[in-house]
Design an enzyme around this catalytic site. Structure first.
Site, mmCIF file in Angstrom:
data_model
loop_
_atom_site.group_PDB
_atom_site.id
_atom_site.type_symbol
_atom_site.label_atom_id
_atom_site.label_comp_id
_atom_site.label_asym_id
_atom_site.label_seq_id
_atom_site.Cartn_x
_atom_site.Cartn_y
_atom_site.Cartn_z
ATOM 1 C CE1 TYR A 12 -3.904 -2.166 0.333
ATOM 2 C CE2 TYR A 12 -2.700 -3.230 2.120
ATOM 3 C CZ TYR A 12 -3.746 -3.212 1.221
ATOM 4 O OH TYR A 12 -4.652 -4.250 1.216
ATOM 5 C CG HIS B 68 -7.292 4.345 0.656
ATOM 6 N ND1 HIS B 68 -8.186 5.401 0.753
ATOM 7 C CD2 HIS B 68 -7.961 3.276 1.194
ATOM 8 C CE1 HIS B 68 -9.309 4.990 1.312
ATOM 9 N NE2 HIS B 68 -9.195 3.710 1.593
ATOM 10 C CG PHE C 5 -5.634 -3.248 7.186
ATOM 11 C CD1 PHE C 5 -5.096 -3.122 5.910
ATOM 12 C CD2 PHE C 5 -5.076 -4.163 8.058
ATOM 13 C CE1 PHE C 5 -4.030 -3.910 5.505
ATOM 14 C CE2 PHE C 5 -4.001 -4.953 7.659
ATOM 15 C CZ PHE C 5 -3.485 -4.821 6.381
ATOM 16 C CG ASN D 195 -12.535 -0.647 5.725
ATOM 17 O OD1 ASN D 195 -12.106 0.373 5.160
ATOM 18 N ND2 ASN D 195 -13.096 -1.637 5.071
ATOM 19 C CG ASP E 175 -7.758 8.685 0.817
ATOM 20 O OD1 ASP E 175 -8.484 8.147 -0.029
ATOM 21 O OD2 ASP E 175 -7.688 8.260 1.993
ATOM 22 C CG ASN F 271 -15.261 2.281 4.069
ATOM 23 O OD1 ASN F 271 -16.416 2.683 4.154
ATOM 24 N ND2 ASN F 271 -14.872 1.451 3.133
#
Length: 199
Positions: free
Chosen positions: A18, A23, A72, A74, A99, A120
């Site tokens: 990532y 993100h 993470f 979420n 973001d 999220n």
């Protein structure tokens, strides 16, 4: 008793796959802030990388924590709720950098409250803190093209990396995001909005 500390949190996803993705704008800004203020990030209960520093700007010295949730995106709220609870940081002293697809690349919008806008990470923080009264530095990454398969395109877009002109402009944009978070703390929300929202 409420602490004198502020909490700045940059949102993203942990893991090399990532790194540098749209993100992870919040993580990239947090890394820049860590560099600027010599903040050493360490593990906080397996939920976040966390460090402390002192903003020294405009004749003011304000202590802060800097966090990168490792839960993470979420479940970002789990990390922030744990830090706020452990260090007695009120919601009004939290600044979240993330973001935002509703803004063009390079645009910043500072706000407090309001809806999650489908993000999220923000939805999780609202739920875990039981409030949306924290400040947000929204960093524009633009939208994927619509049409069929829009959801998959959106996922591919936010998990994609920057290229071309955007890659060239990224360091300056990240510096602006870090400046905006600092301005919220040093000069207040409305001053930060005046300075960054109209660009």
């Amino acid at each position: 008793m409420a602490s004198d500390f502020w909490l700045m949190a940059g949102l993203g996803n942990p893991g090399d796959e990532y790194k540098g993705t749209r993100h992870n704008m919040g993580f990239m800004c947090a890394d820049l802030l860590a560099e600027r203020w010599s903040v050493n990030l360490r593990d906080h209960k397996g939920l976040a990388q966390l460090g402390r520093g002192t903003l020294d700007l405009d004749g003011r010295r304000i202590p802060f924590f800097l966090a990168k949730p490792l839960t993470f995106m979420n479940d970002s709220g789990d990390a922030l709720a744990s830090i706020c609870s452990y260090y007695h940081i009120p919601v009004g002293r939290v600044v979240v950098i993330h973001d935002d697809m509703d803004l063009e690349f390079g645009r910043i919008k500072v706000k407090a409250g309001g809806s999650s806008g489908g993000h999220n990470g923000i939805r999780s923080i609202d739920r875990s803190l039981g409030s949306n009264a924290y400040a947000r530095v929204r960093m524009g990454v633009g939208h994927a093209r619509g049409g069929p398969d829009a959801h998959r395109r959106t996922v591919d877009w936010v998990l994609g990396t920057f290229a071309g002109e955007q890659r060239k402009r990224l360091p300056e944009f990240l510096a602006d995001g870090a400046d905006a978070a600092e301005t919220v703390i040093i000069k207040g929300l409305s001053q930060a909005q005046e300075q960054f929202n109209g660009r």
